[in-house]
Scaffold this motif. Sequence first.
Motif, mmCIF file in Angstrom:
data_model
loop_
_atom_site.group_PDB
_atom_site.id
_atom_site.type_symbol
_atom_site.label_atom_id
_atom_site.label_comp_id
_atom_site.label_asym_id
_atom_site.label_seq_id
_atom_site.Cartn_x
_atom_site.Cartn_y
_atom_site.Cartn_z
ATOM 1 N N THR A 35 0.816 -1.217 0.000
ATOM 2 C CA THR A 35 0.000 0.000 0.000
ATOM 3 C C THR A 35 0.849 1.265 0.000
ATOM 4 O O THR A 35 0.600 2.193 -0.768
ATOM 5 C CB THR A 35 -0.937 0.005 1.220
ATOM 6 O OG1 THR A 35 -1.796 -1.132 1.110
ATOM 7 C CG2 THR A 35 -1.775 1.261 1.273
ATOM 8 N N THR B 61 -4.089 -7.122 10.330
ATOM 9 C CA THR B 61 -3.359 -7.495 9.121
ATOM 10 C C THR B 61 -2.769 -8.873 9.335
ATOM 11 O O THR B 61 -2.481 -9.262 10.470
ATOM 12 C CB THR B 61 -2.230 -6.497 8.795
ATOM 13 O OG1 THR B 61 -1.565 -6.926 7.606
ATOM 14 C CG2 THR B 61 -1.193 -6.403 9.904
ATOM 15 N N ARG B 63 -0.116 -9.479 7.446
ATOM 16 C CA ARG B 63 1.232 -9.255 6.948
ATOM 17 C C ARG B 63 2.214 -9.279 8.109
ATOM 18 O O ARG B 63 1.865 -9.034 9.257
ATOM 19 C CB ARG B 63 1.334 -7.965 6.140
ATOM 20 C CG ARG B 63 1.127 -6.707 6.937
ATOM 21 C CD ARG B 63 1.151 -5.496 6.030
ATOM 22 N NE ARG B 63 2.513 -5.146 5.650
ATOM 23 C CZ ARG B 63 2.807 -4.428 4.588
ATOM 24 N NH1 ARG B 63 1.870 -4.034 3.772
ATOM 25 N NH2 ARG B 63 4.038 -4.134 4.328
HETATM 26 N N1 LIG Z 1 -9.180 -10.267 -1.170
HETATM 27 C C1 LIG Z 1 -8.770 -10.788 -0.004
HETATM 28 N N2 LIG Z 1 -8.714 -12.139 0.170
HETATM 29 C C2 LIG Z 1 -8.305 -12.683 1.349
HETATM 30 N N3 LIG Z 1 -7.908 -11.946 2.433
HETATM 31 C C3 LIG Z 1 -7.937 -10.605 2.326
HETATM 32 C C4 LIG Z 1 -8.354 -9.951 1.104
HETATM 33 N N4 LIG Z 1 -8.286 -8.610 1.303
HETATM 34 C C5 LIG Z 1 -7.812 -8.435 2.555
HETATM 35 N N5 LIG Z 1 -7.590 -9.612 3.179
HETATM 36 C C6 LIG Z 1 -7.083 -9.793 4.573
HETATM 37 O O1 LIG Z 1 -7.270 -8.569 5.256
HETATM 38 C C7 LIG Z 1 -6.032 -8.063 5.754
HETATM 39 C C8 LIG Z 1 -6.026 -6.547 5.714
HETATM 40 O O2 LIG Z 1 -5.938 -6.054 4.370
HETATM 41 P P1 LIG Z 1 -5.349 -4.605 4.106
HETATM 42 O O3 LIG Z 1 -5.286 -4.391 2.636
HETATM 43 O O4 LIG Z 1 -6.134 -3.610 4.882
HETATM 44 O O5 LIG Z 1 -3.896 -4.649 4.716
HETATM 45 P P2 LIG Z 1 -2.654 -5.533 4.223
HETATM 46 O O6 LIG Z 1 -2.876 -5.985 2.812
HETATM 47 O O7 LIG Z 1 -2.412 -6.556 5.266
HETATM 48 O O8 LIG Z 1 -1.443 -4.499 4.240
HETATM 49 P P3 LIG Z 1 -1.257 -3.245 3.241
HETATM 50 O O9 LIG Z 1 -2.509 -3.163 2.412
HETATM 51 O O10 LIG Z 1 -1.080 -2.083 4.138
HETATM 52 O O11 LIG Z 1 -0.071 -3.504 2.386
HETATM 53 C C9 LIG Z 1 -4.967 -8.741 4.914
HETATM 54 O O12 LIG Z 1 -3.758 -8.858 5.607
HETATM 55 C C10 LIG Z 1 -5.604 -10.091 4.615
HETATM 56 O O13 LIG Z 1 -5.400 -10.994 5.677
#
Ligand SMILES: Nc1ncnc2c1ncn2[C@@H]1O[C@H](COP(=O)(O)OP(=O)(O)OP(=O)(O)O)[C@@H](O)[C@H]1O
Lengths: 122, 184
Positions: A35, B61, B63
């Motif tokens: 992000t 998260t 991550r």
């Molecule tokens: N399309 C999806 N399929 C499965 N899990 C999802 C999906 N979108 C989000 N998630 C889950 O929701 C969490 C939060 O998503 P978000 O995009 O807010 O943060 P991130 O991807 O962990 O980190 P960042 O977007 O800041 O790089 C993710 O870590 C993941 O576990």
Amino acid sequence: MKSLNELEEIRKRALESVNLRKDREGTRVVVGMGTCGIAAGARPVLLAFLEEIKKRNIQDVTVTQTGCIGVCRLEPMVEVYRPGEEKVTYIKMTPDKVKRIIAEHIVNGRSVTEYTIGAEEK
Amino acid sequence: MEDLSLYILDIAQNSISASATVIEIFVIEDEEKDKLVLTIRDNGKGMDPKTVERVTDPFYTTRTTRKVGLGLSLLDAAAKACGGSVVVDSQLGVGTEVRAEFGYRSIDRPPLGKMDDTIATLVACNPMVDFVYTHNTSRGTFKFDTRDVRQKIEDLPIEHPDIINWIGCYIREGLNVICGGGNT
Ligand SMILES: Nc1ncnc2c1ncn2[C@@H]1O[C@H](COP(=O)(O)OP(=O)(O)OP(=O)(O)O)[C@@H](O)[C@H]1O
Ligand code: FES
Ligand SMILES: [Mg+2]
């Protein structure tokens, strides 16, 4: 109006110039697409790599993405992997920096030290 | 994020992390109802109901490189700032749909931005994934599907720079027709 049929012509032309690429291991350019990478401008950086590669008709370089390279304040970050060499990490990338990296590093094999993560930490 | 096309690129990254093989992106501009709706739907690994509930919380998260997940919470904040909202629908093993609604005329709504760049970037970096992009305005519908491209280029890799360049031009032209060249 553009039509899907144009693709057949592009395919023919492209296949004439695609060669050998499968025989040798090429250079890999990896752009961080977390992000904060995207918010900091990873997309124009990635497209600049593709544009330069197309303009110079460079073969055996692939451009890919990774989720996140890890240091938000240094985004957009790019890693360059050349076969048999150590990975080079570039930070705070811009489309202008891409031009130099292509010319000096990708084509001529000399990394642009002042854009690397090592230069920042000194 | 500066514009909606960057949010879309970021939300699609979640689908890619979830090992999706087909990602559908819908943009609906409904001026009459004063709504702009973005939908990103994938066939990735999905989430269980508890995870879905927490997903727009920045402190959630999976991550490992930092403690906050920004993507969905940023989108949620942007949508709320212009009278809209984000709804996440997901099923483990089936896939996920993220739907973000924005007030079309809200002065806080980010512009749409360059959807051609977003789709070109996604295809170039994820040649194994199929992308379907549908965009609807009062002037008509534009649809792009990487499967149609693959059919035409056969053995040429879709990530070939000439093909990525063509995809960008094709989308730009298609959007010009239905957006009337205006900048939404
Ligand atoms: N399309 C999806 N399929 C499965 N899990 C999802 C999906 N979108 C989000 N998630 C889950 O929701 C969490 C939060 O998503 P978000 O995009 O807010 O943060 P991130 O991807 O962990 O980190 P960042 O977007 O800041 O790089 C993710 O870590 C993941 O576990
Ligand atoms: S997304 Fe912030 S460091 Fe990678
Ligand atoms: Mg994310």
